[in-house]
Design an enzyme around this catalytic site. Structure first.
Site, short mmCIF file in Angstrom:
data_model
loop_
_atom_site.label_atom_id
_atom_site.label_comp_id
_atom_site.label_asym_id
_atom_site.label_seq_id
_atom_site.Cartn_x
_atom_site.Cartn_y
_atom_site.Cartn_z
N HIS A 17 43.65 -33.55 -15.16
CA HIS A 17 42.90 -34.12 -13.97
C HIS A 17 40.95 -33.89 -13.94
O HIS A 17 41.52 -33.30 -14.09
CB HIS A 17 43.82 -34.33 -13.48
N HIS A 18 41.28 -34.97 -13.17
CA HIS A 18 39.72 -35.07 -12.43
C HIS A 18 39.62 -33.58 -11.23
O HIS A 18 40.84 -33.66 -10.57
CB HIS A 18 39.21 -36.23 -11.70
N MET A 71 42.25 -48.17 -4.57
CA MET A 71 43.65 -48.64 -5.57
C MET A 71 44.05 -50.80 -4.46
O MET A 71 44.07 -51.52 -5.11
CB MET A 71 44.97 -48.36 -5.32
N ASN A 128 54.74 -44.72 -9.53
CA ASN A 128 53.56 -45.04 -11.01
C ASN A 128 53.80 -46.26 -11.26
O ASN A 128 54.51 -46.67 -11.78
CB ASN A 128 53.98 -44.22 -11.98
N PHE A 129 52.39 -46.90 -10.97
CA PHE A 129 52.87 -48.77 -11.23
C PHE A 129 52.01 -48.44 -13.14
O PHE A 129 52.44 -49.47 -13.71
CB PHE A 129 51.84 -49.20 -11.02
N ALA A 147 43.32 -53.16 2.04
CA ALA A 147 43.00 -53.49 1.24
C ALA A 147 41.06 -53.28 0.76
O ALA A 147 40.72 -53.13 -0.34
CB ALA A 147 42.50 -55.17 1.37
N LYS A 148 40.74 -52.45 1.57
CA LYS A 148 39.65 -51.81 1.15
C LYS A 148 39.83 -49.73 0.69
O LYS A 148 38.29 -49.34 0.27
CB LYS A 148 38.80 -51.60 2.52
N LYS A 155 41.07 -33.65 -7.78
CA LYS A 155 42.39 -33.59 -7.74
C LYS A 155 43.18 -32.72 -6.57
O LYS A 155 42.98 -31.80 -6.39
CB LYS A 155 43.19 -34.22 -8.67
N GLY A 196 52.63 -34.95 -9.51
CA GLY A 196 54.16 -36.15 -8.51
C GLY A 196 54.01 -36.98 -10.24
O GLY A 196 56.01 -36.63 -10.81
P1 NAP Z 1 42.58 -44.60 -0.13
O1 NAP Z 1 41.28 -45.08 -1.07
O2 NAP Z 1 42.24 -43.45 0.94
O3 NAP Z 1 42.94 -46.17 0.06
C1 NAP Z 1 44.08 -46.36 1.46
C2 NAP Z 1 43.18 -47.62 2.87
O4 NAP Z 1 44.35 -48.02 3.32
C3 NAP Z 1 42.26 -47.17 3.30
O5 NAP Z 1 41.19 -48.04 3.22
C4 NAP Z 1 42.31 -47.15 4.40
O6 NAP Z 1 41.66 -46.89 6.20
C5 NAP Z 1 43.31 -47.64 4.38
N1 NAP Z 1 44.19 -47.66 5.87
C6 NAP Z 1 44.90 -46.67 6.15
N2 NAP Z 1 45.43 -46.33 7.26
C7 NAP Z 1 46.17 -47.80 7.09
C8 NAP Z 1 46.78 -48.89 7.84
N3 NAP Z 1 47.99 -48.85 9.18
N4 NAP Z 1 47.41 -50.37 7.15
C9 NAP Z 1 46.58 -50.84 6.46
N5 NAP Z 1 45.39 -49.71 5.79
C10 NAP Z 1 45.08 -49.01 6.51
O7 NAP Z 1 43.01 -44.49 -1.12
P2 NAP Z 1 44.13 -44.88 -2.09
O8 NAP Z 1 43.32 -44.03 -3.71
O9 NAP Z 1 43.57 -46.23 -2.79
O10 NAP Z 1 44.69 -44.40 -3.02
C11 NAP Z 1 46.17 -45.07 -1.56
C12 NAP Z 1 47.91 -44.73 -1.47
O11 NAP Z 1 48.29 -44.96 -3.39
C13 NAP Z 1 47.45 -43.17 -1.86
O12 NAP Z 1 48.77 -42.41 -1.11
C14 NAP Z 1 47.71 -42.80 -3.24
O13 NAP Z 1 48.23 -41.51 -3.49
C15 NAP Z 1 48.18 -43.66 -3.73
N6 NAP Z 1 48.60 -43.91 -5.31
C16 NAP Z 1 49.57 -44.21 -6.25
C17 NAP Z 1 49.68 -45.52 -7.38
C18 NAP Z 1 50.64 -45.50 -7.82
O14 NAP Z 1 50.59 -45.89 -9.15
N7 NAP Z 1 52.14 -45.92 -7.13
C19 NAP Z 1 48.39 -45.03 -8.04
C20 NAP Z 1 46.93 -43.96 -7.58
C21 NAP Z 1 47.03 -44.27 -6.09
P3 NAP Z 1 40.64 -46.10 6.07
O15 NAP Z 1 40.34 -44.69 5.38
O16 NAP Z 1 40.18 -46.70 7.52
O17 NAP Z 1 42.22 -45.12 6.99
#
Ligand code: NAP
Length: 246
Positions: free
Chosen positions: A131-132, A13, A103-104, A9-10, A135, A141
């Site tokens: 991309h930026h 995404m 991809n959403f 949640a923090k 990356k 992907g």
């Molecule tokens: P991010 O900013 O690093 O966020 C991940 C969050 O999850 C961090 O706050 C992290 O905390 C937390 N976390 C880690 N382990 C956890 C656990 N066991 N339980 C609960 N929270 C936990 O990354 P993001 O950019 O949001 O991306 C997250 C994922 O979504 C990546 O795998 C990315 O590739 C993917 N993504 C998918 C799409 C799609 O369309 N499917 C689009 C964009 C991104 P800490 O930092 O404290 O570890």
């Protein structure tokens, strides 16, 4: 109201999902869990949305499935083995659904769908993903998936290799080759996430282009997933089916 909890949640995404869930009229945020938090904050949710890390996601999903909570998963890093693990776990919880979508972004999903449709009509196909510069992986992907879909459509249509007379080249000049499709990566300050799929035949070309300008572009797909997973027990991969594209 659909009760939604968010894992991660923090994160970038996850925070955007929390906001989207709070703003939508038919969803309410009942739990926001990040690393180190107690997952039981998500008990009572109809759906858990997971945007965490490839290392954390499988344990989170195992926990959610064991509590019969539906899940919508954007976290990346899934392969066939992970999908099979989820199928096996869900088999013991027949009313529980898990939607994993690489991809959403609805535009990106449409781009891949249109590319798949167009592929059989064109002798040539190449992909440029842009991309930026922060990356860390290349090609993206989405570009890999697009190439694989194009290759499958070409094979089904009986098309051979794409024409290419290159005999000498600097390393990488013709990009990476994914399932026979050349994929070129651009990393440029100012960009976010973009892709062009180029098709060519005698006397004409077709370009399909998608541009993601903001993380908010993923939220409509995530909410579609949250609503759709309630009626879809078992494992669903991708949001194509929810958008009527299959
Ligand atoms: P991010 O900013 O690093 O966020 C991940 C969050 O999850 C961090 O706050 C992290 O905390 C937390 N976390 C880690 N382990 C956890 C656990 N066991 N339980 C609960 N929270 C936990 O990354 P993001 O950019 O949001 O991306 C997250 C994922 O979504 C990546 O795998 C990315 O590739 C993917 N993504 C998918 C799409 C799609 O369309 N499917 C689009 C964009 C991104 P800490 O930092 O404290 O570890």
């Amino acid at each position: 109201m659909i009760k939604v909890a968010v894992f991660g949640a923090k994160g970038r995404m996850g925070a955007a999902v929390c906001q989207a869930v709070e703003e939508a009229e038919d969803t309410e945020l009942v739990g926001a869990v990040d690393s180190g938090d107690d997952r039981s904050a998500a008990l009572g949710a109809d759906v858990i949305v997971d945007f965490t890390t490839p290392d954390a996601v499988m344990d989170n999903l195992s926990w959610a499935i064991s509590h019969d909570i539906n899940t919508v998963v954007g976290t990346t890093g899934f392969d066939d083995e992970r999908y099979q693990t989820l199928r096996d776990q869900l088999a013991n919880h027949p009313s529980t659904g898990c939607l994993v979508a690489p991809n959403f972004s609805i535009g990106a999903v449409l781009m891949m769908h249109f590319a798949e449709q167009a592929a059989k009509f064109y002798e040539s196909a190449e992909i440029i993903e842009l991309h930026h510069p922060n990356k860390v992986d290349a090609p993206s992907g989405t570009a890999r998936t697009t190439a694989t879909k194009i290759a499958a459509a070409r094979q089904e249509a009986g098309l051979g290799e794409v024409p290419d007379a290159t005999k000498s080249q600097l390393d990488g000049a013709r990009g990476a080759v994914v399932d026979g499709v050349h994929v070129h990566g651009v990393r440029l300050r100012g960009l976010i996430a973009h892709q062009e799929v180029l098709f060519g035949a005698e006397g004409e070309t077709l370009t399909i282009r998608h541009d993601s300008m903001d993380r908010v572009s993923f939220m409509s797909g995530v909410l579609t997933g949250v609503r759709g997973v309630l009626d879809r027990p078992g494992l669903t991969i991708g949001i194509e089916g929810l958008l009527g594209l299959e």
